[in-house]
Design a protein around this motif. Structure first.
Motif, PDB file in Angstrom:
ATOM      1  N   GLY A  15       0.768  -1.241   0.000  1.00 36.42           N
ATOM      2  CA  GLY A  15       0.000   0.000   0.000  1.00 36.42           C
ATOM      3  C   GLY A  15       0.797   1.288   0.000  1.00 36.42           C
ATOM      4  N   ALA A  16       2.122   1.199   0.062  1.00 37.13           N
ATOM      5  CA  ALA A  16       2.922   2.425   0.133  1.00 37.13           C
ATOM      6  C   ALA A  16       2.936   3.203  -1.175  1.00 37.13           C
ATOM      7  CB  ALA A  16       4.361   2.089   0.547  1.00 37.13           C
ATOM      8  N   PHE A  21      -1.491   1.979  -3.298  1.00 38.27           N
ATOM      9  CA  PHE A  21      -1.781   3.307  -2.769  1.00 38.27           C
ATOM     10  C   PHE A  21      -2.913   3.970  -3.542  1.00 38.27           C
ATOM     11  CE2 PHE A  21      -1.093   7.936  -2.658  1.00 38.27           C
ATOM     12  CZ  PHE A  21      -1.288   8.144  -1.295  1.00 38.27           C
ATOM     13  N   ARG A  25      -6.350   5.351  -1.930  1.00 38.38           N
ATOM     14  CA  ARG A  25      -6.745   6.747  -2.148  1.00 38.38           C
ATOM     15  C   ARG A  25      -8.155   6.833  -2.713  1.00 38.38           C
ATOM     16  NH1 ARG A  25      -2.511   9.246  -5.735  1.00 38.38           N
ATOM     17  NH2 ARG A  25      -3.579   8.012  -7.323  1.00 38.38           N
ATOM     18  N   LEU A  37      -2.112   0.853   5.401  1.00 41.57           N
ATOM     19  CA  LEU A  37      -1.229   0.676   4.254  1.00 41.57           C
ATOM     20  C   LEU A  37      -0.054  -0.171   4.724  1.00 41.57           C
ATOM     21  CD1 LEU A  37      -1.172   4.334   2.843  1.00 41.57           C
ATOM     22  CD2 LEU A  37      -2.769   2.484   2.321  1.00 41.57           C
ATOM     23  N   ALA A  45       5.434   3.510   3.789  1.00 45.54           N
ATOM     24  CA  ALA A  45       4.040   3.270   4.181  1.00 45.54           C
ATOM     25  C   ALA A  45       3.550   4.338   5.146  1.00 45.54           C
ATOM     26  CB  ALA A  45       3.905   1.879   4.800  1.00 45.54           C
ATOM     27  N   SER A  48       3.110   7.625   3.202  1.00 45.95           N
ATOM     28  CA  SER A  48       1.912   7.578   2.361  1.00 45.95           C
ATOM     29  C   SER A  48       0.646   7.674   3.206  1.00 45.95           C
ATOM     30  CB  SER A  48       1.892   6.291   1.535  1.00 45.95           C
ATOM     31  OG  SER A  48       2.947   6.279   0.596  1.00 45.95           O
ATOM     32  N   CYS A  60      -5.618   6.771   8.652  1.00 49.74           N
ATOM     33  CA  CYS A  60      -4.671   5.905   7.949  1.00 49.74           C
ATOM     34  C   CYS A  60      -3.508   5.512   8.860  1.00 49.74           C
ATOM     35  CB  CYS A  60      -4.098   6.609   6.715  1.00 49.74           C
ATOM     36  SG  CYS A  60      -5.336   7.133   5.507  1.00 49.74           S
TER      37      CYS A  60
END
Length: 247
Positions: A15-16, A21, A25, A37, A45, A48, A60
Motif C-alpha cells: 500500500g505504500a 496506494f 486513495r 497501508l 508506508a 503515504s 490511515c
C-alpha cells in the motif's frame, strides 16, 4: 458516491505506492473510515498514510509487513484487530515481478516469487476472513495480472505461474466464502506505469488504446469490486489492459 464506504475499514498490502496506494486513495475519496497501508518499506508506508489522511480525512496507518513471512502477516492482522473496529475490505496488492530467464530459475528463486505473490496472498485471505465471517460481510480483491491469462514474456515464468495460481485461488475462495457474505474477485492489469515497471522495456505495441495503464485505471475497478455495486459478482477476474487481451 462520496460516502459509499463510510463506516468501512480496509487493509491494503503493497500500500505504500503504485496500485495499492491508488486503490486506498480511491476508497478514501469515497468515504472510507480507515485503512492500513501495509508494506515492506515501513517508512514509505508511514509517509503515504500521513499524506492520504491529510488529503482525505480517512484515518490511515502505515505498517510494516513482509508477506513472505507468516509471522509478519499474523502480526499485521493482530494490529488491524487492535486498531480498527472491523475489517471489511482486503486488497492483496503486495508482489514482485522477477524477470529471471527460465535457465536461471532455480528452486530458491521460484519459491521466493511464490511465497510473496501466492502464499502471502493466501495467508492474508486466511486472516482477513476471520473478522469478515463474524460480520457476515467482506470484499477481497486480489491483484493478479495479464500474465495469468497469456503467460509472461518480459516477466519470469514464476511470476506468470504465481498470478495464474492467484486467479485460480480467487475462484476457490469465492465458492467457499459466498455463504459467509464475502465476495472474492481478482483484477488482472496489463502493463501499468509504476515503479515496478519503470525500468522495463514495455511499450504500447499491441495495446489498442495506445497507452500503458495508470494506477488510477486499476484503482477505480478495485473500488467497484469493494462496493455494494458488485454484490452479485464473485470469483471473477476483471481484465484491465486497454484491450490487449479480450475474453
Amino acid at each position: 458516491m462520496e460516502k459509499e464506504f463510510e463506516g468501512k475499514y480496509a487493509l491494503v498490502t503493497g500500500g505504500a505506492g503504485g496500485i495499492g496506494f491508488a486503490a486506498a486513495r480511491e476508497l478514501a475519496r469515497r468515504g472510507l473510515s480507515g485503512v492500513i497501508l501495509a508494506d515492506m518499506n515501513a517508512e514509505a508506508a508511514e509517509k503515504s498514510a500521513a499524506e492520504l489522511e491529510a488529503a482525505t480525512g480517512c484515518k490511515c496507518w502505515g505498517r510494516y509487513v513482509d508477506v513472505s513471512s507468516p509471522e509478519s502477516i499474523e502480526e499485521l492482522f493482530a494490529f488491524a484487530a487492535a486498531t480498527m473496529p472491523g475489517l471489511h475490505i482486503l486488497v492483496n496488492c503486495a508482489g514482485v515481478c522477477p524477470v529471471t530467464p527460465v535457465e536461471e530459475l532455480d528452486a530458491a528463486k521460484w519459491d521466493w516469487c511464490m511465497n510473496i505473490n501466492l502464499r502471502g496472498a493466501h495467508l492474508c485471505v486466511r486472516e482477513a476472513i476471520k473478522p469478515m465471517k463474524a460480520q457476515h460481510w467482506g470484499r477481497i480483491i486480489n491483484i493478479a495480472s495479464l500474465a495469468a491469462r497469456i503467460g509472461g514474456i518480459a516477466s519470469s515464468v514464476s511470476y506468470a505461474a504465481s498470478k495464474g495460481g492467484l486467479l485460480a485461488a480467487t475462484k476457490s475462495y469465492a465458492k467457499v466464502l459466498a455463504k459467509d457474505g464475502i465476495n472474492v474477485n481478482a483484477v488482472c492489469p496489463g502493463v501499468v506505469r509504476t515503479a515496478m515497471t519503470a525500468n522495463t522495456a514495455y511499450t504500447c505495441d499491441g495495446i489498442p488504446m495506445g497507452r500503458l495503464g495508470e494506477t488510477d485505471d486499476i484503482a477505480g475497478v478495485i473500488a467497484f469490486l469493494a462496493s455494494e455495486d458488485s454484490r452479485y459478482i464473485t470469483g471473477c477476474g476483471i481484465d484491465v489492459n486497454g484491450g490487449q487481451y479480450m475474453s
